[in-house]
Scaffold this motif. Structure first.
Motif, PDB file in Angstrom:
ATOM      1  N   ALA A 144       0.829  -1.209   0.000  1.00 28.22           N
ATOM      2  CA  ALA A 144       0.000   0.000   0.000  1.00 28.22           C
ATOM      3  C   ALA A 144       0.862   1.257   0.000  1.00 28.22           C
ATOM      4  CB  ALA A 144      -0.908   0.000   1.226  1.00 28.22           C
ATOM      5  N   ARG A 145       0.383   2.267  -0.664  1.00 26.69           N
ATOM      6  CA  ARG A 145       0.948   3.606  -0.501  1.00 26.69           C
ATOM      7  C   ARG A 145       0.345   4.241   0.751  1.00 26.69           C
ATOM      8  NH1 ARG A 145      -0.057   3.493  -6.223  1.00 26.69           N
ATOM      9  NH2 ARG A 145       1.867   3.637  -7.438  1.00 26.69           N
ATOM     10  N   ARG A 146       1.068   5.140   1.358  1.00 23.36           N
ATOM     11  CA  ARG A 146       0.551   5.875   2.520  1.00 23.36           C
ATOM     12  C   ARG A 146      -0.329   7.009   1.990  1.00 23.36           C
ATOM     13  NH1 ARG A 146       1.943  10.429   4.845  1.00 23.36           N
ATOM     14  NH2 ARG A 146       1.177  10.792   6.982  1.00 23.36           N
ATOM     15  N   ASN A 147      -1.629   6.734   1.910  1.00 26.49           N
ATOM     16  CA  ASN A 147      -2.565   7.668   1.291  1.00 26.49           C
ATOM     17  C   ASN A 147      -3.796   7.821   2.190  1.00 26.49           C
ATOM     18  OD1 ASN A 147      -3.707   9.306  -0.846  1.00 26.49           O
ATOM     19  ND2 ASN A 147      -4.962   7.535  -1.399  1.00 26.49           N
ATOM     20  N   PHE A 148      -3.646   8.649   3.203  1.00 29.87           N
ATOM     21  CA  PHE A 148      -4.737   8.871   4.156  1.00 29.87           C
ATOM     22  C   PHE A 148      -5.573  10.085   3.753  1.00 29.87           C
ATOM     23  CE2 PHE A 148      -1.957   6.271   6.754  1.00 29.87           C
ATOM     24  CZ  PHE A 148      -2.826   5.553   7.562  1.00 29.87           C
ATOM     25  N   LYS A 149      -6.884   9.949   3.864  1.00 32.17           N
ATOM     26  CA  LYS A 149      -7.824  11.046   3.663  1.00 32.17           C
ATOM     27  C   LYS A 149      -8.727  11.114   4.890  1.00 32.17           C
ATOM     28  CE  LYS A 149      -6.344  11.668  -0.577  1.00 32.17           C
ATOM     29  NZ  LYS A 149      -5.437  12.811  -0.905  1.00 32.17           N
ATOM     30  N   VAL A 152      -8.409   8.156   7.094  1.00 33.73           N
ATOM     31  CA  VAL A 152      -8.748   6.834   6.549  1.00 33.73           C
ATOM     32  C   VAL A 152      -7.795   6.508   5.393  1.00 33.73           C
ATOM     33  CG1 VAL A 152     -10.516   5.435   5.428  1.00 33.73           C
ATOM     34  CG2 VAL A 152     -11.161   7.106   7.185  1.00 33.73           C
ATOM     35  N   LEU A 153      -7.216   5.320   5.416  1.00 34.76           N
ATOM     36  CA  LEU A 153      -6.307   4.899   4.356  1.00 34.76           C
ATOM     37  C   LEU A 153      -7.107   4.557   3.102  1.00 34.76           C
ATOM     38  CD1 LEU A 153      -3.286   4.227   3.741  1.00 34.76           C
ATOM     39  CD2 LEU A 153      -3.860   1.843   4.290  1.00 34.76           C
ATOM     40  N   ILE A 154      -6.729   5.167   1.984  1.00 35.95           N
ATOM     41  CA  ILE A 154      -7.424   4.969   0.711  1.00 35.95           C
ATOM     42  C   ILE A 154      -6.512   4.222  -0.257  1.00 35.95           C
ATOM     43  CG2 ILE A 154      -8.614   6.084  -1.206  1.00 35.95           C
ATOM     44  CD1 ILE A 154      -9.943   6.528   1.517  1.00 35.95           C
ATOM     45  N   ASP A 155      -7.029   3.162  -0.855  1.00 33.66           N
ATOM     46  CA  ASP A 155      -6.251   2.361  -1.805  1.00 33.66           C
ATOM     47  C   ASP A 155      -5.989   3.150  -3.082  1.00 33.66           C
ATOM     48  OD1 ASP A 155      -5.071   0.029  -3.042  1.00 33.66           O
ATOM     49  OD2 ASP A 155      -6.941  -0.178  -4.177  1.00 33.66           O
ATOM     50  N   THR A 156      -4.822   2.903  -3.697  1.00 34.58           N
ATOM     51  CA  THR A 156      -4.448   3.589  -4.941  1.00 34.58           C
ATOM     52  C   THR A 156      -4.238   2.630  -6.111  1.00 34.58           C
ATOM     53  OG1 THR A 156      -2.067   3.451  -4.469  1.00 34.58           O
ATOM     54  CG2 THR A 156      -3.246   5.366  -3.585  1.00 34.58           C
ATOM     55  N   HIS A 157      -4.388   1.331  -5.882  1.00 36.66           N
ATOM     56  CA  HIS A 157      -3.975   0.348  -6.892  1.00 36.66           C
ATOM     57  C   HIS A 157      -5.103  -0.155  -7.796  1.00 36.66           C
ATOM     58  CE1 HIS A 157       0.056   0.224  -5.389  1.00 36.66           C
ATOM     59  NE2 HIS A 157      -0.301  -0.211  -4.194  1.00 36.66           N
ATOM     60  N   GLY A 158      -6.316   0.276  -7.562  1.00 39.14           N
ATOM     61  CA  GLY A 158      -7.406  -0.161  -8.424  1.00 39.14           C
ATOM     62  C   GLY A 158      -7.580  -1.672  -8.421  1.00 39.14           C
ATOM     63  N   SER A 184      -3.429  -3.115   6.629  1.00 38.76           N
ATOM     64  CA  SER A 184      -3.715  -3.381   8.032  1.00 38.76           C
ATOM     65  C   SER A 184      -2.682  -2.698   8.931  1.00 38.76           C
ATOM     66  CB  SER A 184      -3.727  -4.887   8.287  1.00 38.76           C
ATOM     67  OG  SER A 184      -3.910  -5.166   9.655  1.00 38.76           O
ATOM     68  N   LEU A 185      -1.409  -2.802   8.560  1.00 40.40           N
ATOM     69  CA  LEU A 185      -0.343  -2.182   9.352  1.00 40.40           C
ATOM     70  C   LEU A 185      -0.477  -0.668   9.386  1.00 40.40           C
ATOM     71  CD1 LEU A 185       2.380  -2.228  10.840  1.00 40.40           C
ATOM     72  CD2 LEU A 185       3.508  -2.291   8.597  1.00 40.40           C
ATOM     73  N   LEU A 186      -0.672  -0.051   8.220  1.00 41.05           N
ATOM     74  CA  LEU A 186      -0.765   1.412   8.160  1.00 41.05           C
ATOM     75  C   LEU A 186      -1.993   1.922   8.891  1.00 41.05           C
ATOM     76  CD1 LEU A 186       0.315   2.181   4.475  1.00 41.05           C
ATOM     77  CD2 LEU A 186       1.708   2.098   6.539  1.00 41.05           C
ATOM     78  N   SER A 187      -3.105   1.240   8.730  1.00 43.64           N
ATOM     79  CA  SER A 187      -4.336   1.657   9.404  1.00 43.64           C
ATOM     80  C   SER A 187      -4.192   1.529  10.913  1.00 43.64           C
ATOM     81  CB  SER A 187      -5.525   0.816   8.919  1.00 43.64           C
ATOM     82  OG  SER A 187      -5.765   1.038   7.541  1.00 43.64           O
ATOM     83  N   ARG A 188      -3.518   0.493  11.342  1.00 42.58           N
ATOM     84  CA  ARG A 188      -3.315   0.284  12.782  1.00 42.58           C
ATOM     85  C   ARG A 188      -2.415   1.378  13.367  1.00 42.58           C
ATOM     86  NH1 ARG A 188      -1.772  -4.460  12.276  1.00 42.58           N
ATOM     87  NH2 ARG A 188       0.480  -4.331  12.650  1.00 42.58           N
ATOM     88  N   LEU A 189      -1.389   1.775  12.603  1.00 37.21           N
ATOM     89  CA  LEU A 189      -0.496   2.833  13.072  1.00 37.21           C
ATOM     90  C   LEU A 189      -1.168   4.200  13.017  1.00 37.21           C
ATOM     91  CD1 LEU A 189       2.870   1.809  11.350  1.00 37.21           C
ATOM     92  CD2 LEU A 189       2.353   1.735  13.804  1.00 37.21           C
ATOM     93  N   GLY A 190      -1.914   4.438  11.936  1.00 35.29           N
ATOM     94  CA  GLY A 190      -2.551   5.730  11.755  1.00 35.29           C
ATOM     95  C   GLY A 190      -1.735   6.648  10.868  1.00 35.29           C
ATOM     96  N   VAL A 192      -0.206   9.886  10.980  1.00 37.58           N
ATOM     97  CA  VAL A 192       1.093  10.464  11.343  1.00 37.58           C
ATOM     98  C   VAL A 192       2.114   9.411  11.782  1.00 37.58           C
ATOM     99  CG1 VAL A 192       2.289  12.077  12.877  1.00 37.58           C
ATOM    100  CG2 VAL A 192       0.060  12.697  11.900  1.00 37.58           C
ATOM    101  N   PRO A 193       1.766   8.476  12.662  1.00 36.43           N
ATOM    102  CA  PRO A 193       2.765   7.481  13.081  1.00 36.43           C
ATOM    103  C   PRO A 193       3.311   6.623  11.939  1.00 36.43           C
ATOM    104  CG  PRO A 193       0.945   7.519  14.633  1.00 36.43           C
ATOM    105  CD  PRO A 193       0.519   8.342  13.459  1.00 36.43           C
ATOM    106  N   SER A 194       2.519   6.429  10.886  1.00 35.37           N
ATOM    107  CA  SER A 194       2.973   5.582   9.781  1.00 35.37           C
ATOM    108  C   SER A 194       4.044   6.242   8.924  1.00 35.37           C
ATOM    109  CB  SER A 194       1.790   5.167   8.899  1.00 35.37           C
ATOM    110  OG  SER A 194       1.188   6.299   8.301  1.00 35.37           O
ATOM    111  N   VAL A 195       4.273   7.540   9.128  1.00 34.28           N
ATOM    112  CA  VAL A 195       5.317   8.250   8.378  1.00 34.28           C
ATOM    113  C   VAL A 195       6.674   7.572   8.553  1.00 34.28           C
ATOM    114  CG1 VAL A 195       6.682  10.386   8.338  1.00 34.28           C
ATOM    115  CG2 VAL A 195       4.191  10.498   8.316  1.00 34.28           C
TER     116      VAL A 195
END
Length: 246
Positions: A144-149, A152-158, A184-190, A192-195
């Motif tokens: 996943a790319r780190r793409n939060f809106k 909420v993490l938004i998928d970029t891969h179609g 799952s990992l990025l969403s769990r971190l959130g 800012v922490p996922s940076v």
């Protein structure tokens, strides 16, 4: 006495040599894919591909040969003859970890971008060709790319990850769903922490004088954690090399 001793000695030495040969047999894990897995030059540091961290999880009887490269897709990796030398060296029992998608989806760039149909065909060809050498292909969806809106993490891969899953299902190929694992990992971190998992660099860095904010490529910590997720997938899929993990 000697006529009995020397044949026995020769037989004993032969057994030792055969045992040594068996012990020394190593399994190679090839990685083909894009920049998220690739080895990086020193000038790109701290950008790190997860493939660079994978060897540290294995004992010495597994060799990770990371052939992933920045900017490559299922199409360009083959067109540039990057696949040919792997096929030449591939041996029975070796593994080929296949992770594409980040660049395949760039259909506005015809040298790398491909349609979903072409992406599927390309993956099928990699799988069948690896199997023709009695090697073991493993499909990985793109990370996943780190793409939060709004948090909420938004998928970029179609639909490209879906196509990878379909090929894995239809050809009975082991699948490590890295998109699901990294989401799952990025969403769990959130947000800012996922940076910390990505290539964020303050200005003044020797390689990035103006700084860098990159939500696609990994930091050394990110590469280690993502490689850990690959290892988790190896265990979940009960791949033979799971027994060679440290």
């Amino acid at each position: 006495m000697k006529k009995y001793f020397y044949p026995f000695l020769a037989f004993f030495v032969l057994i030792l040599l055969l045992s040594f040969t068996v012990v020394q047999k190593k399994t190679t894990v090839y990685i083909i894919g894009d920049s998220t897995a690739a080895n990086k030059e020193a000038k790109a540091y701290p950008e790190t591909g997860w493939g660079m961290a994978l060897q540290s999880f294995f004992k010495s009887d597994v060799i990770v040969d990371n052939r992933a490269l920045n900017g490559r897709s299922t199409k360009s990796f083959r067109a540039e003859k990057r696949w040919d030398p792997i096929m030449e060296k591939l041996e029975a029992g070796d593994y080929v970890f296949i992770e594409f998608g980040h660049n395949d989806e760039k259909v506005d760039k015809p040298k790398v971008g491909v349609s979903l149909t072409e992406f599927k065909v390309n993956l099928i060809n990699y799988v069948k060709e690896a199997r023709s050498k009695k090697a073991i292909p493993v499909l990985l969806t793109p990370i996943a790319r780190r793409n939060f809106k709004n948090g909420v993490l938004i998928d970029t891969h179609g639909d490209y990850p879906r196509m990878t899953r379909e090929v894995a299902d239809s050809l009975k190929v082991p699948l490590i769903d890295m998109l699901a694992k990294t989401e799952s990992l990025l969403s769990r971190l959130g947000d800012v922490p996922s940076v910390k998992l990505f290539n964020y660099v303050d200005s003044g860095d020797v390689n990035y004088p103006k700084g860098k904010k990159d939500d696609t490529h990994l930091s050394p910590e990110g590469a280690k954690q993502i490689a850990g997720l690959v290892v988790k997938g190896i265990k979940e899929r009960k791949l033979g090399i799971a027994k060679n993990l440290k």
